[in-house]
Design a protein around this motif. Sequence first.
Motif, short mmCIF file in Angstrom:
data_model
loop_
_atom_site.label_atom_id
_atom_site.label_comp_id
_atom_site.label_asym_id
_atom_site.label_seq_id
_atom_site.Cartn_x
_atom_site.Cartn_y
_atom_site.Cartn_z
N UNK A 1 0.95 -1.12 -0.16
CA UNK A 1 0.08 -0.33 0.20
C UNK A 1 0.81 1.02 0.00
N UNK A 2 0.37 2.40 -0.65
CA UNK A 2 1.17 3.59 -0.28
C UNK A 2 0.27 4.71 -0.23
N UNK A 3 0.71 5.58 0.39
CA UNK A 3 0.26 6.64 0.38
C UNK A 3 -0.12 8.01 -1.33
N UNK A 4 -1.51 7.74 -1.57
CA UNK A 4 -1.04 8.02 -3.00
C UNK A 4 -0.74 9.45 -3.57
N UNK A 5 -0.64 10.15 -2.81
CA UNK A 5 0.66 11.55 -3.27
C UNK A 5 1.80 11.11 -3.54
N UNK A 6 2.35 9.88 -3.05
CA UNK A 6 3.68 9.46 -3.31
C UNK A 6 3.50 8.48 -4.79
N UNK A 7 2.53 8.59 -4.94
CA UNK A 7 2.30 7.63 -5.95
C UNK A 7 1.62 8.08 -7.58
N UNK A 8 2.28 9.83 -7.46
CA UNK A 8 1.93 10.07 -8.32
C UNK A 8 -0.03 10.74 -8.97
N UNK A 9 -0.49 10.94 -7.63
CA UNK A 9 -2.44 11.11 -7.27
C UNK A 9 -1.60 12.62 -6.53
N UNK A 10 -1.75 13.50 -7.50
CA UNK A 10 -1.89 14.76 -6.71
C UNK A 10 -2.87 15.02 -5.91
N UNK A 11 -3.06 14.17 -4.76
CA UNK A 11 -4.56 14.06 -3.64
C UNK A 11 -4.25 15.20 -2.68
N UNK A 12 -3.27 16.06 -2.47
CA UNK A 12 -2.43 16.74 -1.40
C UNK A 12 -3.13 18.21 -1.08
N UNK A 13 -4.17 18.70 -0.06
CA UNK A 13 -4.73 18.99 0.00
C UNK A 13 -4.36 20.48 -0.87
N UNK A 14 -3.01 20.19 -1.64
CA UNK A 14 -2.84 22.44 -2.36
C UNK A 14 -2.40 21.21 -3.10
N UNK A 15 -3.02 20.08 -4.07
CA UNK A 15 -3.31 20.06 -5.05
C UNK A 15 -1.64 18.99 -5.66
N UNK A 16 -0.92 18.95 -4.30
CA UNK A 16 0.81 18.44 -4.59
C UNK A 16 0.07 16.92 -4.72
N UNK A 17 1.82 16.45 -5.55
CA UNK A 17 1.95 14.97 -5.83
C UNK A 17 3.01 14.64 -6.24
N UNK A 18 3.65 13.36 -5.74
CA UNK A 18 4.66 12.83 -6.23
C UNK A 18 4.95 11.72 -6.37
N UNK A 19 5.96 11.54 -7.94
CA UNK A 19 5.39 9.94 -8.35
C UNK A 19 7.05 9.31 -7.76
#
Length: 308
Positions: free
Chosen positions: A12-30
């Motif tokens: 499992x992985x926090x989605x914001x580290x799997x390329x999904x821009x789901x952080x409160x401020x639209x950020x995400x990292x692949x």
Amino acid sequence: MKYILTDKIRIGISACNFGAKVRWDHKGWDRVSALGRAQSDYIWTPICPEVMSGLGVGRDPVRLVSGNGDDYWNGAAKVKNRRGRDVSENIREGVRVCLDALKRADVEAFAFMEGSPTCGVYRTTLKDKRLGKPPGVFGAMLLKEDYFLIPALDIESPWKWWDWRRRLHAYAWLRRQEIHVKKELYDIWHALKFICQEIDIPTANAIGVALANAPGKIDQPFISAWRRQALDLVRRPSQLNRIQAVMTKHYAHYRKQFGYKIADVAVPDSNLGKKNFIEALEKLERKAFEDGYHFSGNPVAYRPPRNN
Ligand code: SF4
């Protein structure tokens, strides 16, 4: 003897580290793409408890108030957003949905976003912002569910990931072993003791002594307790200088055994720099595996079953 995993480990992985821009401020990292082709050696389940809580992207950031994630689950702490709105119930539902998904996905490991008041495990601080005390609300449940926990940021660090990966493989392999008699435990210990000693010699010695002192006929409570101790130890990170020392030793043994220099593989010493060191190491391991040579510092390999 080769120790091989043939089924893919589910992470499992926090989605914001799997390329999904789901952080409160639209950020995400692949972060996972740093693994190249090796990312498909695993089955990934990205989840975002804050999004699944219904707060949406573009939401206000949240923080833990009056305690940590454990206090939250005991009813002593709350989660509030920047405007002071209590979103505790939303987050509770988001975490529940995500945990259900992880269980359905049968994950053994989780790559968490450190620093988040929700997914953080050892830190809920981002730069100068303290967002409550660790663990976070979801992080507390990850610890309770006893997953093999990996800081997602470490996926991008070649040597840290090399260390996480070998221990994750050893962990998953040990979990899958059917153990009934003492001889089987000795065989398992033979596979894992070097990596355990590299991580922590006193704890590794205690595990070895417990096995040596066990009666000839062992029962399931003993096997479970022994396995638990070994699983807990391989979850702990090693250190670069120890990894370098072990692998330099392996390289020397390997050359002695096969009597030739491996083309394109530099001697894995500390002058190479971390990235080149790990590249050299991985080439060495691939070559050694083809030759049927077993590295005790990285005992368990993943190899998918052949299609025939
Ligand atoms: S840290 Fe967790 S809750 Fe926050 S955006 Fe990433 S996945 Fe969602």
